[in-house]
Write an enzyme that holds these catalytic residues in place. Structure first.
Site, PDB file in Angstrom:
ATOM      1  N   ASP A 134       0.852  -1.196   0.000  1.00 26.89           N
ATOM      2  CA  ASP A 134       0.000   0.000   0.000  1.00 26.89           C
ATOM      3  C   ASP A 134       0.884   1.242   0.000  1.00 26.89           C
ATOM      4  O   ASP A 134       2.019   1.207   0.482  1.00 26.89           O
ATOM      5  CB  ASP A 134      -0.841   0.070   1.278  1.00 26.89           C
ATOM      6  CG  ASP A 134      -1.959  -0.965   1.311  1.00 26.89           C
ATOM      7  OD1 ASP A 134      -2.080  -1.748   0.363  1.00 26.89           O
ATOM      8  OD2 ASP A 134      -2.696  -0.971   2.311  1.00 26.89           O
ATOM      9  N   ARG A 184      -0.578  -0.610  -8.610  1.00 23.62           N
ATOM     10  CA  ARG A 184      -1.995  -0.378  -8.302  1.00 23.62           C
ATOM     11  C   ARG A 184      -2.209   1.127  -8.343  1.00 23.62           C
ATOM     12  O   ARG A 184      -1.709   1.855  -7.496  1.00 23.62           O
ATOM     13  CB  ARG A 184      -2.330  -0.909  -6.914  1.00 23.62           C
ATOM     14  CG  ARG A 184      -3.732  -0.520  -6.459  1.00 23.62           C
ATOM     15  CD  ARG A 184      -3.873  -0.566  -4.962  1.00 23.62           C
ATOM     16  NE  ARG A 184      -3.713  -1.895  -4.463  1.00 23.62           N
ATOM     17  CZ  ARG A 184      -3.376  -2.158  -3.183  1.00 23.62           C
ATOM     18  NH1 ARG A 184      -3.162  -1.188  -2.329  1.00 23.62           N
ATOM     19  NH2 ARG A 184      -3.244  -3.387  -2.775  1.00 23.62           N
TER      20      ARG A 184
HETATM   21  P1  FDA Z   1     -13.970   8.648  -6.094  1.00 21.08           P
HETATM   22  O1  FDA Z   1     -13.628   8.959  -4.689  1.00 21.08           O
HETATM   23  O2  FDA Z   1     -14.022   9.748  -7.103  1.00 21.08           O
HETATM   24  O3  FDA Z   1     -15.338   7.875  -6.090  1.00 21.08           O
HETATM   25  C1  FDA Z   1     -16.031   7.531  -7.277  1.00 21.08           C
HETATM   26  C2  FDA Z   1     -17.394   7.022  -6.883  1.00 21.08           C
HETATM   27  O4  FDA Z   1     -17.239   5.763  -6.225  1.00 21.08           O
HETATM   28  C3  FDA Z   1     -18.124   7.914  -5.874  1.00 21.08           C
HETATM   29  O5  FDA Z   1     -18.896   8.889  -6.495  1.00 21.08           O
HETATM   30  C4  FDA Z   1     -18.966   6.911  -5.125  1.00 21.08           C
HETATM   31  O6  FDA Z   1     -20.138   6.644  -5.854  1.00 21.08           O
HETATM   32  C5  FDA Z   1     -18.106   5.659  -5.119  1.00 21.08           C
HETATM   33  N1  FDA Z   1     -17.306   5.545  -3.895  1.00 21.08           N
HETATM   34  C6  FDA Z   1     -15.985   5.810  -3.743  1.00 21.08           C
HETATM   35  N2  FDA Z   1     -15.587   5.567  -2.491  1.00 21.08           N
HETATM   36  C7  FDA Z   1     -16.681   5.157  -1.834  1.00 21.08           C
HETATM   37  C8  FDA Z   1     -16.929   4.765  -0.489  1.00 21.08           C
HETATM   38  N3  FDA Z   1     -15.971   4.751   0.428  1.00 21.08           N
HETATM   39  N4  FDA Z   1     -18.191   4.377  -0.167  1.00 21.08           N
HETATM   40  C9  FDA Z   1     -19.185   4.370  -1.082  1.00 21.08           C
HETATM   41  N5  FDA Z   1     -19.008   4.747  -2.366  1.00 21.08           N
HETATM   42  C10 FDA Z   1     -17.786   5.132  -2.727  1.00 21.08           C
HETATM   43  N6  FDA Z   1      -5.411   4.742  -1.248  1.00 21.08           N
HETATM   44  C11 FDA Z   1      -4.156   5.037  -0.850  1.00 21.08           C
HETATM   45  O7  FDA Z   1      -3.846   6.192  -0.573  1.00 21.08           O
HETATM   46  N7  FDA Z   1      -3.227   4.027  -0.768  1.00 21.08           N
HETATM   47  C12 FDA Z   1      -3.499   2.727  -1.104  1.00 21.08           C
HETATM   48  O8  FDA Z   1      -2.636   1.860  -1.027  1.00 21.08           O
HETATM   49  C13 FDA Z   1      -4.825   2.428  -1.521  1.00 21.08           C
HETATM   50  N8  FDA Z   1      -5.184   1.151  -1.868  1.00 21.08           N
HETATM   51  C14 FDA Z   1      -6.419   0.924  -2.456  1.00 21.08           C
HETATM   52  C15 FDA Z   1      -6.713  -0.338  -2.985  1.00 21.08           C
HETATM   53  C16 FDA Z   1      -7.889  -0.536  -3.683  1.00 21.08           C
HETATM   54  C17 FDA Z   1      -8.177  -1.880  -4.275  1.00 21.08           C
HETATM   55  C18 FDA Z   1      -8.825   0.544  -3.836  1.00 21.08           C
HETATM   56  C19 FDA Z   1     -10.086   0.361  -4.605  1.00 21.08           C
HETATM   57  C20 FDA Z   1      -8.543   1.768  -3.279  1.00 21.08           C
HETATM   58  C21 FDA Z   1      -7.363   1.969  -2.569  1.00 21.08           C
HETATM   59  N9  FDA Z   1      -7.061   3.224  -2.020  1.00 21.08           N
HETATM   60  C22 FDA Z   1      -5.781   3.470  -1.584  1.00 21.08           C
HETATM   61  C23 FDA Z   1      -8.122   4.265  -1.853  1.00 21.08           C
HETATM   62  C24 FDA Z   1      -8.119   5.274  -3.001  1.00 21.08           C
HETATM   63  O9  FDA Z   1      -7.006   6.112  -2.916  1.00 21.08           O
HETATM   64  C25 FDA Z   1      -9.389   6.145  -2.968  1.00 21.08           C
HETATM   65  O10 FDA Z   1      -9.390   6.882  -1.773  1.00 21.08           O
HETATM   66  C26 FDA Z   1     -10.684   5.384  -3.076  1.00 21.08           C
HETATM   67  O11 FDA Z   1     -10.586   4.336  -3.991  1.00 21.08           O
HETATM   68  C27 FDA Z   1     -11.834   6.327  -3.497  1.00 21.08           C
HETATM   69  O12 FDA Z   1     -11.576   6.880  -4.732  1.00 21.08           O
HETATM   70  P2  FDA Z   1     -12.223   6.350  -6.107  1.00 21.08           P
HETATM   71  O13 FDA Z   1     -11.102   6.096  -7.043  1.00 21.08           O
HETATM   72  O14 FDA Z   1     -13.086   5.183  -5.862  1.00 21.08           O
HETATM   73  O15 FDA Z   1     -12.981   7.579  -6.712  1.00 21.08           O
END
Ligand code: FDA
Length: 312
Positions: A134, A184
């Protein structure tokens, strides 16, 4: 505007030991967290992973925890993951593991942290498995990249998260590309100053898209190059899906990755269209900071917590 403020408040709350102490003992908070976490034990994660396997998704296990205070705790975490790799193999699960460097003692002693990670990567190699690292908040980026580079010299069983919100990430990715990295790509989950991270969502989304295309579009990328498109953002999923189809990107070059319990319909759509998907399953009792970061990603989720308060 209100969402941006709520995000800041929730991310600040994620680092409060006082709140952690109280919230983790509160029934309605515990009930709310179960939407994102099947349980606190490895057995709970294994049960959930069997369900994911049945619908065609791979998984990634992560035991929640960060910034451990003693070498003993870091050792216990390493021992736990060694056992998890054995249990995954015994269950025949397509499940990988994902670890935080500060949970393996990076704050205490980088050399010991490296040797714990090395043990995990070696054991993953013996088990035909894979270790993700991570990415934590920005002060940890340089030491984490250094850990990854050393491990990648020794094994191709290791990958690393990169955060699209960081201004530096384009350069970091470019410097990693000759290694054939497994990356990732995530947007980034920590509270960072504007000098370090793009404050506008549109800029973060654009950098996510651009860097993902940089990896997917590289026909001369060395063996081992792999992209995890780790987002729940339907627009990015769709744009990158179109890029993959247009360029005829090989199925082995990428996987989508999402968190357990988030955007299930989007996950299902990917599986139905035969896109490779992994679901990250978090478990363990140190869930408070992680949970606060999930709430900060979608402040509307706070409504869900409040609903549980009234249900209790
Ligand atoms: P965004 O936040 O723009 O969300 C897009 C849409 O997805 C939202 O409008 C909502 O509908 C939905 N959504 C997103 N998050 C949601 C939630 N919590 N609950 C409900 N709906 C939600 N970060 C980091 O700093 N270090 C790391 O190592 C990792 N590792 C990691 C692994 C994996 C497999 C994932 C999926 C994510 C991470 N992250 C992470 C977290 C990442 O940085 C980020 O904070 C989240 O994925 C939320 O951002 P999105 O890309 O989903 O887009």
């Amino acid at each position: 505007m209100i969402d941006a403020l709520a995000r800041k408040l929730l991310l600040a709350a994620s680092t409060s030991a006082w709140l952690r102490e109280r919230a983790t003992r509160t029934a309605f908070v515990r009930r709310s967290v179960s939407a994102f976490m099947p349980g606190e034990r490895l057995d709970d994660a294994i049960d959930a992973a069997l369900g994911e396997q049945a619908r065609g998704a791979g998984t990634i296990f992560t035991k929640l925890g960060e910034n451990v205070a003693t070498a003993e705790e870091a050792e216990q975490v390493a021992t736990h993951y060694l056992e998890a790799l054995d249990r995954i193999a015994a269950a025949g699960l397509p499940a990988q593991i994902s670890v935080k460097p500060t949970q393996l003692g990076l704050d205490l002693d980088p050399a010991s942290c490296f040797s714990r990670l090395e043990r995990l990567v070696e054991h993953a190699g013996r088990r035909g498995n894979f270790v993700w690292i991570d990415m934590e908040s920005s002060p940890y980026v340089d030491p984490t990249l250094a850990l990854f580079r050393r491990l990648r010299e020794r094994s191709d069983r290791v990958g690393l998260a990169l955060q699209a919100y960081l201004r530096r990430t384009a350069e970091d990715l470019e410097s990693l590309m000759p290694l054939g990295p497994a990356v990732r790509m995530v947007k980034g989950a920590y509270l960072e100053p504007a000098s370090v991270a793009f404050p506008r969502k549109a800029d973060v989304d654009e950098q996510f898209f651009r860097l993902s295309c940089r990896m997917l579009g590289d026909r001369n990328a060395p063996a081992g190059t792999l992209l995890h498109i780790a987002t729940h953002d339907g627009r990015l999923v769709q744009r990158l899906g179109a890029f993959i189809t247009e360029r005829g990107v090989d199925d082995g070059a990428y996987e989508y990755a999402m968190l357990y319990g988030i955007q299930r319909p989007l996950q299902q759509r990917l599986l139905s269209s035969r896109r490779p998907l992994r679901v990250l399953i978090a478990y363990g009792d140190y869930w408070f900071p992680w949970y606060m970061r999930r709430l900060a990603e979608r402040p509307a989720n706070v409504g869900f917590v409040v609903k549980n308060l009234f249900a209790s």
